[in-house]
Design an enzyme around this catalytic site. Structure first.
Site, PDB file in Angstrom:
ATOM      1  N   PHE A  12       1.187   5.041   0.638  1.00 51.79           N
ATOM      2  CA  PHE A  12       0.542   6.161   1.518  1.00 51.79           C
ATOM      3  C   PHE A  12       1.273   7.526   1.132  1.00 51.79           C
ATOM      4  O   PHE A  12       2.518   7.548   0.863  1.00 51.79           O
ATOM      5  CB  PHE A  12       0.909   6.020   3.108  1.00 51.79           C
ATOM      6  CG  PHE A  12       0.134   4.861   3.518  1.00 51.79           C
ATOM      7  CD1 PHE A  12      -0.934   4.732   4.361  1.00 51.79           C
ATOM      8  CD2 PHE A  12       0.679   3.415   3.342  1.00 51.79           C
ATOM      9  CE1 PHE A  12      -1.490   3.739   4.818  1.00 51.79           C
ATOM     10  CE2 PHE A  12       0.234   2.258   3.852  1.00 51.79           C
ATOM     11  CZ  PHE A  12      -1.064   2.557   4.536  1.00 51.79           C
ATOM     12  N   THR A  33       0.715  -1.299   0.122  1.00 57.67           N
ATOM     13  CA  THR A  33       0.023  -0.037   0.007  1.00 57.67           C
ATOM     14  C   THR A  33       0.867   1.183  -0.182  1.00 57.67           C
ATOM     15  O   THR A  33       1.730   1.351   0.804  1.00 57.67           O
ATOM     16  CB  THR A  33      -0.982  -0.065   1.057  1.00 57.67           C
ATOM     17  OG1 THR A  33      -1.697  -0.906   1.003  1.00 57.67           O
ATOM     18  CG2 THR A  33      -1.736   1.435   1.232  1.00 57.67           C
TER      19      THR A  33
END
Length: 433
Positions: free
Chosen positions: A305, A303
């Site tokens: 960010f 992921t």
């Protein structure tokens, strides 16, 4: 130093202090100041004109200005007094704002002048986050909390129940930074945060990529045969769909706000027929047992960010930078090729392109007498490219892009995450508790 008292001669308090400071820089003398709290209306009237014409360097002629000056001096005295009490020192001040004081006041510490800012202070590296308050979405144990810790080690992580609350926490000075997910290698873009990037005036100041290692969690003593449902964030459920089937869990999938929140919900409600998909840290925090580790369908599950702040950082060229922009055009997608060509001709690599509906103008009508009326969706385009805004190539590319677009905004120019990455360990079920 003599007592500084408003008098009929029209002596200006702040001007006199400044004169003394300048003279002390040549011949350092430890000043002792006595500030009385008497207000002289006649003297104030004399000083009013001076304060209005040069307010940056003189005390104002109003009572409010005079009180503000005394308040500043009083705060300095309190700070000095606390230091003096620790060291056992004493001094000569008789009164400040009507309160007795028994220590020396260094009006300007000559040997401790502030140093000028450098380019390093204005554009810090991503790992500078000690003592910062960093907002993230979720509860303790969420992957966003881990990303905040990776982006800003030793920071004070502030949990927020919604993505928009994290944006507002920074805007309202409750937090210094926000760390929020924007895309996942399996689940794709987090569209909500793309929309919020446009709605709020925060700036992207960095990025961090976090490998996601999902676990199946349940209360101690619960086996997977007892489960009737699995709860987690929608992205986590999508990332583990195939593995859940391999485990024989043909149960109800239920979406909740975040992964760690699912673990907290099971623990607080003593749900023995429900499991959560969350991190191993969430299991430790909420007293759950790990039924299986590494249950993501792809071990290369990452992921991305972004780190958000109220002010942008100054772009540099001494390290790899990335720039994020958003643009739109009145003629829809017809100019997209021209925009992308502006980067291709300058050998600038694009790392991300995302389209989102134009909320203010969702539909575009095209009238043609021969074929009738056509309706097209209007879009906003988000683009990430590998170049710093300090790079002349990027500046020229955006100047060309601006010619083809009706709206263009730079969301941030920031250092790329260059930390080494390794995939998560493969899935394996654990023995029953």
């Amino acid at each position: 130093m003599q007592s500084l008292t408003p008098s009929s001669s029209g002596i200006n308090l702040k001007s006199l202090i400044r004169t003394k400071i300048q003279s002390n820089r040549v011949n350092p003398i430890r000043p002792v100041i006595r500030c009385v709290y008497r207000f002289d209306a006649a003297n104030a009237a004399v000083n009013t004109g001076t304060a209005n014409t040069n307010s940056a360097g003189h005390v104002g002629g109003s009572r409010a200005d005079w009180q503000s000056s005394c308040a500043i001096l009083a705060s300095k005295v309190v700070s000095q007094q606390q230091n003096a009490e620790k060291s056992g020192g004493a001094g000569n001040i008789t009164a400040v704002n009507g309160h007795k004081a028994t220590m020396d006041l260094d009006l300007v510490p000559i040997d401790n002048q502030p140093k000028p800012l450098t380019i390093t202070d204005l554009s810090p590296a991503p790992m500078h986050g000690a003592q910062l308050r960093v907002a993230y979405q979720g509860v303790p144990g969420a992957y966003s909390e881990a990303a905040a810790g990776k982006a800003y080690p030793k920071c004070e992580a502030i949990p927020c129940d919604q993505f928009e609350v994290a944006f507002q926490a920074v805007e309202l000075w409750i937090a210094d930074r926000a760390v929020l997910p924007v895309e996942n290698s399996l689940g794709g873009s987090i569209h909500r945060n793309y929309d919020l990037l446009l709605r709020h005036r925060l700036h992207i100041v960095g990025e961090v990529q976090l490998p996601v290692h999902h676990c199946l969690l349940a209360l101690p003593g619960v086996r997977k045969e007892y489960l009737n449902r699995v709860i987690s964030h929608p992205q986590a459920l999508a990332q583990c769909e195939l593995t859940l089937t391999k485990l024989g869990l043909n149960v109800t999938r239920e979406a909740v706000d975040d992964t760690a929140g699912a673990a907290e919900y099971i623990a607080s409600n003593n749900l023995r027929d429900t499991a959560a998909i969350a991190s191993a840290r969430a299991a430790d925090l909420y007293g759950l047992h790990i039924l299986a580790e590494g249950i993501q369908d792809d071990s290369s599950n990452v992921t991305r960010f972004v780190m958000l702040a109220r002010e942008p950082i100054i772009p540099r060229t001494d390290r790899p930078f990335k720039t994020s922009i958003v643009f739109a055009h009145d003629k829809g997608t017809s100019v997209l090729f021209k925009v992308l060509s502006a980067f291709a001709f300058r050998n600038i690599s694009l790392t991300k392109i995302e389209s989102r509906p134009h909320r203010n103008r969702p539909i575009r009508l095209v009238d043609d007498a021969n074929v009738g009326t056509a309706k097209h969706f209007e879009y906003m385009f988000y683009v990430d490219f590998e170049a710093s805004m300090a790079d002349v190539r990027a500046q020229n590319a955006l100047a060309e892009v601006q010619e083809f677009t009706s709206f263009l905004r730079v969301l941030g120019s920031y250092p790329m995450d260059m930390t080494p990455w390794c995939p998560s360990p493969p899935f394996y079920p654990l023995p029953p508790p």
